[in-house]
Design a protein around this motif. Structure first.
Motif, mmCIF file in Angstrom:
data_model
loop_
_atom_site.group_PDB
_atom_site.id
_atom_site.type_symbol
_atom_site.label_atom_id
_atom_site.label_comp_id
_atom_site.label_asym_id
_atom_site.label_seq_id
_atom_site.Cartn_x
_atom_site.Cartn_y
_atom_site.Cartn_z
ATOM 1 N N VAL A 25 36.250 35.143 48.172
ATOM 2 C CA VAL A 25 36.355 36.517 47.657
ATOM 3 C C VAL A 25 36.875 36.500 46.217
ATOM 4 O O VAL A 25 36.285 37.119 45.318
ATOM 5 C CB VAL A 25 37.293 37.361 48.563
ATOM 6 C CG1 VAL A 25 37.675 38.666 47.880
ATOM 7 C CG2 VAL A 25 36.629 37.647 49.900
ATOM 8 N N CYS A 28 34.393 35.479 43.599
ATOM 9 C CA CYS A 28 33.068 36.128 43.640
ATOM 10 C C CYS A 28 32.753 36.878 42.339
ATOM 11 O O CYS A 28 33.606 37.540 41.766
ATOM 12 C CB CYS A 28 33.015 37.093 44.815
ATOM 13 S SG CYS A 28 31.425 37.926 44.948
ATOM 14 N N ASN A 29 31.496 36.763 41.942
ATOM 15 C CA ASN A 29 31.045 37.495 40.747
ATOM 16 C C ASN A 29 29.676 38.128 40.996
ATOM 17 O O ASN A 29 28.854 38.212 40.094
ATOM 18 C CB ASN A 29 30.987 36.522 39.558
ATOM 19 C CG ASN A 29 30.888 37.265 38.233
ATOM 20 O OD1 ASN A 29 31.372 38.381 38.110
ATOM 21 N ND2 ASN A 29 30.233 36.657 37.253
ATOM 22 N N ARG A 30 29.461 38.562 42.254
ATOM 23 C CA ARG A 30 28.151 39.138 42.574
ATOM 24 C C ARG A 30 27.934 40.489 41.889
ATOM 25 O O ARG A 30 26.789 40.917 41.744
ATOM 26 C CB ARG A 30 28.015 39.316 44.098
ATOM 27 C CG ARG A 30 27.810 38.020 44.846
ATOM 28 C CD ARG A 30 27.666 38.276 46.350
ATOM 29 N NE ARG A 30 27.299 37.065 47.040
ATOM 30 C CZ ARG A 30 28.162 36.121 47.392
ATOM 31 N NH1 ARG A 30 29.437 36.247 47.105
ATOM 32 N NH2 ARG A 30 27.743 35.036 48.030
ATOM 33 N N CYS A 31 29.000 41.167 41.562
ATOM 34 C CA CYS A 31 28.877 42.457 40.857
ATOM 35 C C CYS A 31 29.619 42.325 39.527
ATOM 36 O O CYS A 31 30.786 42.737 39.417
ATOM 37 C CB CYS A 31 29.487 43.599 41.666
ATOM 38 S SG CYS A 31 29.074 43.606 43.412
ATOM 39 N N LEU A 34 31.605 45.271 38.222
ATOM 40 C CA LEU A 34 32.888 45.578 38.878
ATOM 41 C C LEU A 34 33.972 44.601 38.432
ATOM 42 O O LEU A 34 35.126 44.988 38.243
ATOM 43 C CB LEU A 34 32.733 45.533 40.406
ATOM 44 C CG LEU A 34 32.063 46.752 41.040
ATOM 45 C CD1 LEU A 34 32.022 46.603 42.561
ATOM 46 C CD2 LEU A 34 32.779 48.033 40.661
ATOM 47 N N ARG A 35 33.590 43.338 38.261
ATOM 48 C CA ARG A 35 34.585 42.374 37.782
ATOM 49 C C ARG A 35 35.082 42.775 36.384
ATOM 50 O O ARG A 35 36.265 42.673 36.084
ATOM 51 C CB ARG A 35 34.002 40.939 37.763
ATOM 52 C CG ARG A 35 33.739 40.319 39.123
ATOM 53 C CD ARG A 35 35.004 40.158 39.952
ATOM 54 N NE ARG A 35 36.077 39.463 39.294
ATOM 55 C CZ ARG A 35 36.472 38.220 39.573
ATOM 56 N NH1 ARG A 35 35.843 37.526 40.504
ATOM 57 N NH2 ARG A 35 37.498 37.679 38.958
ATOM 58 N N PRO A 58 39.039 40.407 42.777
ATOM 59 C CA PRO A 58 38.697 40.892 44.123
ATOM 60 C C PRO A 58 39.854 40.608 45.086
ATOM 61 O O PRO A 58 40.572 39.614 44.933
ATOM 62 C CB PRO A 58 37.457 40.076 44.492
ATOM 63 C CG PRO A 58 36.879 39.619 43.183
ATOM 64 C CD PRO A 58 38.045 39.434 42.263
ATOM 65 N N LEU A 130 34.370 46.791 50.449
ATOM 66 C CA LEU A 130 34.208 46.353 49.060
ATOM 67 C C LEU A 130 35.539 45.752 48.603
ATOM 68 O O LEU A 130 36.593 46.294 48.922
ATOM 69 C CB LEU A 130 33.862 47.561 48.174
ATOM 70 C CG LEU A 130 33.230 47.241 46.828
ATOM 71 C CD1 LEU A 130 31.763 46.870 47.008
ATOM 72 C CD2 LEU A 130 33.340 48.425 45.871
ATOM 73 N N ARG A 131 35.504 44.658 47.842
ATOM 74 C CA ARG A 131 36.748 43.971 47.481
ATOM 75 C C ARG A 131 37.174 44.169 46.036
ATOM 76 O O ARG A 131 38.253 43.729 45.648
ATOM 77 C CB ARG A 131 36.611 42.467 47.742
ATOM 78 C CG ARG A 131 36.121 42.117 49.102
ATOM 79 C CD ARG A 131 36.972 42.812 50.186
ATOM 80 N NE ARG A 131 36.448 42.456 51.478
ATOM 81 C CZ ARG A 131 36.839 41.385 52.159
ATOM 82 N NH1 ARG A 131 37.778 40.610 51.679
ATOM 83 N NH2 ARG A 131 36.291 41.107 53.315
ATOM 84 N N CYS A 132 36.306 44.770 45.243
ATOM 85 C CA CYS A 132 36.676 45.099 43.861
ATOM 86 C C CYS A 132 36.805 46.617 43.767
ATOM 87 O O CYS A 132 35.947 47.341 44.287
ATOM 88 C CB CYS A 132 35.603 44.642 42.877
ATOM 89 S SG CYS A 132 35.436 42.852 42.767
ATOM 90 N N ASN A 146 26.079 43.740 48.332
ATOM 91 C CA ASN A 146 26.560 42.462 47.779
ATOM 92 C C ASN A 146 27.815 41.982 48.509
ATOM 93 O O ASN A 146 27.976 40.803 48.814
ATOM 94 C CB ASN A 146 26.904 42.618 46.286
ATOM 95 C CG ASN A 146 25.694 42.888 45.420
ATOM 96 O OD1 ASN A 146 24.560 42.784 45.887
ATOM 97 N ND2 ASN A 146 25.924 43.248 44.171
ATOM 98 N N CYS A 147 28.716 42.926 48.771
ATOM 99 C CA CYS A 147 30.016 42.545 49.318
ATOM 100 C C CYS A 147 29.980 42.328 50.821
ATOM 101 O O CYS A 147 30.955 41.836 51.399
ATOM 102 C CB CYS A 147 31.056 43.611 48.960
ATOM 103 S SG CYS A 147 32.674 42.907 48.614
ATOM 104 N N HIS A 150 31.149 39.052 52.345
ATOM 105 C CA HIS A 150 32.571 38.796 52.612
ATOM 106 C C HIS A 150 33.026 39.492 53.905
ATOM 107 O O HIS A 150 33.844 38.955 54.649
ATOM 108 C CB HIS A 150 33.420 39.268 51.431
ATOM 109 C CG HIS A 150 33.065 38.576 50.148
ATOM 110 N ND1 HIS A 150 33.078 37.197 50.032
ATOM 111 C CD2 HIS A 150 32.658 39.056 48.941
ATOM 112 C CE1 HIS A 150 32.704 36.863 48.805
ATOM 113 N NE2 HIS A 150 32.442 37.965 48.128
HETATM 114 S S1 SF4 Z 1 32.643 43.863 45.044
HETATM 115 FE FE1 SF4 Z 1 32.495 42.136 46.454
HETATM 116 S S2 SF4 Z 1 30.486 41.226 46.021
HETATM 117 FE FE2 SF4 Z 1 31.004 42.528 44.276
HETATM 118 S S3 SF4 Z 1 32.030 41.118 42.839
HETATM 119 FE FE3 SF4 Z 1 33.634 42.115 44.063
HETATM 120 S S4 SF4 Z 1 33.987 40.657 45.721
HETATM 121 FE FE4 SF4 Z 1 32.020 40.120 44.827
#
Ligand code: SF4
Length: 246
Positions: A25, A28-31, A34-35, A58, A130-132, A146-147, A150
């Protein structure tokens, strides 16, 4: 708090998976959008927290890796767990949640202050759709997709022992239902969200209870859409279901 004695081996394996999930988690840089957003919030900070170092990454699951109760929330708050790095701490909704979990015997204390405050959960793990932290607390559909990787990892961790899922709010409930269905769980009736709604899902010979509650956001609690007795009743029901499963 009640504790269940699992073998040292089983507990150690669960902890190792929990730790791996947390590392995945955090990295993660899928979004990317958001990062960038949560890093910006962490740099700019809210005035009240200007002397604090924000987490700005995240947020992994928190709690007991051998839990039979899984709580599914929505997402970190920009100045809540995006600041503290720990699920549901750092803002008003966390005060509500941990007070209620303490009263129901799932948390060893009703409050959180700092990472070293000793807060522990027993037989209970908290994850989120969602983690971000999303801008305006509004996740986009693709971000939830995307999330879900996780969320799937956390479900896979607790699934061997899982008995009760509590969804905090409609979006979290939809994510939990979708996840369970994708993992082969079948609901007896359409799992519609509503406060205190209760659904059962089965897979092979196992039964799982899915309870719903309004999210303990300030918007709901300050308007009394959600009151403490309403909230407590959900955790008492979760406790009753778990006690019956022993
Ligand atoms: S919201 Fe989830 S999938 Fe998107 S970057 Fe954050 S941890 Fe990764």
């Amino acid at each position: 708090m009640k504790t269940i004695d699992y073998s040292t081996d089983e507990a150690a394996k669960a902890q190792a998976i929990f730790d791996r999930n947390a590392r995945d988690v955090i990295a993660c840089n899928r979004c990317p959008e958001l990062r960038e957003y949560i890093a910006l919030v962490a740099r700019e900070k809210r005035r009240a927290y200007r002397n604090e170092t924000y987490w700005g990454k995240p947020v992994p699951a928190f709690g007991d890796p051998t839990a039979r109760l899984l709580i599914v929330g929505l997402a970190p708050g920009a100045h809540g767990s995006n600041r503290t790095g720990r699920m549901f701490t750092g803002d008003a909704s966390g005060h509500w949640l941990y007070r209620a979990l303490n009263r129901a015997g799932f948390a060893n204390q009703p409050t959180w202050e700092r990472p070293d405050d000793g807060l522990q959960l027993s037989d209970c793990m908290i994850t989120a759709a969602l983690r971000c932290a999303p801008p305006g607390n509004k996740p986009k559909p693709q971000q939830l997709v995307n999330c879900s990787v996780h969320l799937a990892a956390d479900f896979a961790l607790v699934e061997p022992r899982l008995r009760v899922v509590v969804s905090l709010g409609a979006i979290a409930h939809r994510a939990a239902v979708k996840m369970l269905e994708s993992r082969g769980w079948r609901f007896a009736t359409r799992p519609v969200f509503g406060h205190a709604a209760e659904h059962t899902a089965t897979r092979e010979r196992r039964t799982l209870h899915v309870l719903c509650t309004y999210h303990p956001s300030q918007q709901n609690t300050s308007t009394k859409v959600l009151t403490e007795p309403m909230f407590d009743a959900v955790w008492e029901r979760a406790r009753t279901l778990l006690d019956a499963a022993l």
